[in-house]
Scaffold this motif. Sequence first.
Motif, mmCIF file in Angstrom:
data_model
loop_
_atom_site.group_PDB
_atom_site.id
_atom_site.type_symbol
_atom_site.label_atom_id
_atom_site.label_comp_id
_atom_site.label_asym_id
_atom_site.label_seq_id
_atom_site.Cartn_x
_atom_site.Cartn_y
_atom_site.Cartn_z
ATOM 1 N N ILE A 97 -33.553 -16.323 -64.236
ATOM 2 C CA ILE A 97 -32.691 -16.631 -63.105
ATOM 3 C C ILE A 97 -32.939 -15.571 -62.044
ATOM 4 O O ILE A 97 -33.110 -14.385 -62.362
ATOM 5 C CB ILE A 97 -31.196 -16.687 -63.489
ATOM 6 N N SER A 98 -32.982 -15.978 -60.768
ATOM 7 C CA SER A 98 -33.265 -15.060 -59.673
ATOM 8 C C SER A 98 -32.310 -15.327 -58.518
ATOM 9 O O SER A 98 -32.011 -16.488 -58.210
ATOM 10 C CB SER A 98 -34.701 -15.223 -59.151
ATOM 11 N N VAL A 99 -31.883 -14.244 -57.882
ATOM 12 C CA VAL A 99 -31.017 -14.365 -56.712
ATOM 13 C C VAL A 99 -31.539 -13.461 -55.605
ATOM 14 O O VAL A 99 -31.891 -12.304 -55.860
ATOM 15 C CB VAL A 99 -29.553 -13.989 -57.042
ATOM 16 N N VAL A 100 -31.583 -13.991 -54.385
ATOM 17 C CA VAL A 100 -31.973 -13.209 -53.217
ATOM 18 C C VAL A 100 -30.716 -12.859 -52.426
ATOM 19 O O VAL A 100 -29.944 -13.756 -52.039
ATOM 20 C CB VAL A 100 -32.952 -13.991 -52.315
ATOM 21 N N PHE A 101 -30.506 -11.556 -52.208
ATOM 22 C CA PHE A 101 -29.369 -11.058 -51.438
ATOM 23 C C PHE A 101 -29.855 -10.346 -50.184
ATOM 24 O O PHE A 101 -30.950 -9.768 -50.169
ATOM 25 C CB PHE A 101 -28.561 -10.023 -52.235
ATOM 26 N N THR A 102 -29.027 -10.334 -49.160
ATOM 27 C CA THR A 102 -29.272 -9.392 -48.077
ATOM 28 C C THR A 102 -28.786 -8.017 -48.529
ATOM 29 O O THR A 102 -27.943 -7.890 -49.410
ATOM 30 C CB THR A 102 -28.537 -9.782 -46.782
ATOM 31 N N ALA A 103 -29.359 -6.968 -47.919
ATOM 32 C CA ALA A 103 -28.974 -5.591 -48.237
ATOM 33 C C ALA A 103 -29.276 -4.728 -47.022
ATOM 34 O O ALA A 103 -29.964 -5.154 -46.080
ATOM 35 C CB ALA A 103 -29.739 -5.082 -49.468
ATOM 36 N N ASP A 104 -28.756 -3.516 -47.023
ATOM 37 C CA ASP A 104 -28.941 -2.591 -45.910
ATOM 38 C C ASP A 104 -30.422 -2.224 -45.781
ATOM 39 O O ASP A 104 -31.002 -1.604 -46.680
ATOM 40 C CB ASP A 104 -28.099 -1.340 -46.136
ATOM 41 N N ALA A 105 -31.037 -2.579 -44.655
ATOM 42 C CA ALA A 105 -32.473 -2.387 -44.478
ATOM 43 C C ALA A 105 -32.858 -0.915 -44.472
ATOM 44 O O ALA A 105 -33.905 -0.534 -45.012
ATOM 45 C CB ALA A 105 -32.936 -3.057 -43.188
ATOM 46 N N LEU A 134 -32.814 -9.964 -57.343
ATOM 47 C CA LEU A 134 -32.382 -9.601 -58.693
ATOM 48 C C LEU A 134 -32.792 -10.724 -59.626
ATOM 49 O O LEU A 134 -32.390 -11.880 -59.437
ATOM 50 C CB LEU A 134 -30.861 -9.403 -58.735
ATOM 51 N N THR A 135 -33.616 -10.398 -60.617
ATOM 52 C CA THR A 135 -34.127 -11.407 -61.545
ATOM 53 C C THR A 135 -33.891 -10.967 -62.976
ATOM 54 O O THR A 135 -34.130 -9.810 -63.324
ATOM 55 C CB THR A 135 -35.642 -11.633 -61.334
ATOM 56 N N ALA A 303 -24.802 -11.352 -48.172
ATOM 57 C CA ALA A 303 -24.838 -12.771 -48.491
ATOM 58 C C ALA A 303 -25.941 -13.104 -49.492
ATOM 59 O O ALA A 303 -26.998 -12.475 -49.514
ATOM 60 C CB ALA A 303 -25.064 -13.574 -47.215
ATOM 61 N N MET A 304 -25.664 -14.090 -50.331
ATOM 62 C CA MET A 304 -26.691 -14.658 -51.197
ATOM 63 C C MET A 304 -27.416 -15.736 -50.415
ATOM 64 O O MET A 304 -26.804 -16.669 -49.899
ATOM 65 C CB MET A 304 -26.060 -15.269 -52.449
ATOM 66 N N LEU A 305 -28.738 -15.611 -50.327
ATOM 67 C CA LEU A 305 -29.509 -16.587 -49.569
ATOM 68 C C LEU A 305 -30.089 -17.688 -50.441
ATOM 69 O O LEU A 305 -30.273 -18.820 -49.971
ATOM 70 C CB LEU A 305 -30.643 -15.889 -48.819
#
Length: 330
Positions: A97-105, A134-135, A303-305
């Motif tokens: 399972i994988s999730v893409v999040f925004t984070a502080d650049a 995160l996977t 946010a989760m993209l």
Amino acid sequence: MKLKYLTSAIALTSSSLSLVAHADEHTVMTDIDIAGYSVPVEAGGLYDRYRSNPPLSVIAESKPELDLSWFKTLDKTQVDIGFPSYSPNFYYKNERISVVFTADADKLAALIPDKVAAQVQPLKIWPGRGLVVLTAYAYHYCDNDQYNEIALSVVTNQPGNGNWGPLSLIGQAMSGDYWGYVLKLPVDTELARVRGVVGYNLPKWLTAIDFDSDETTVTYTVADEKTGQPDLIFSADKLTDLSTDGEIVTNSFTNLNHNDELTYGYAKSRLMSYATSTDEANVRLTLGDGYLSDFIRSLDLGAMLKYEYVADFQSALYVPQPLSVLLSEQ
């Protein structure tokens, strides 16, 4: 997506997770030497017998239900990565399972070593916000026997290519060639840890990772390596309407080797059964007060993209090469 937090009461009343690798109580282990480390492996298992080079006929006999046609198109090469091995490493039956999040650049950029940052930088989805992935992997059957792994990576441009933010991200998605810098990579067997640290210079450490799956949900519970108590719980829905087209994707990373030289590595994966979603309700990430959770908090996740549920995939992991090889081909 709102993050949840483990309370002390939950952590104390939950069963402690052993830091020793997850193995069936009837599994007989034996110690082997890898680059001077004494590593316990399953006696008579794939790694004990074949050291990353089992004949496909052995895999077919052991798991006749597996489709091994893709692996028959790939050639293994003997390599020295601090110990004798073969590349690529084959992963025959897995899920993730994988999730893409925004984070502080800015925080993400500060975590990339200067030498690597001269080649790659975090992709910004909008001003001030980069992306992390995160996977959670469950490698059910592979050249390294069985293990679980959690990967946290920064999404970057490809070395030698410009960083055009969302346009670069779209380009990677269209080509199926994704690039990143690996931040954290806990695993639950010493075999996976030693091979990853010595052979690939990846940020692996040993801790317990409990994998649980029922009809609707998959859950990974990661222990804090110091206390053995549950730290991070990553749970997500099993999506329906799965694609089964066998899409091939490449996940690449830029890194430094043990001599502080730029390298790149990659894994090619054959997605046998998968689906994606942008619904935050499909994912639940619960943070505790251990090392990994504290690190994730420091990234200021937003946010989760995208969420990707891969019910079945196969993979081939190639050993790192000098980055100059890749740049010379462009």
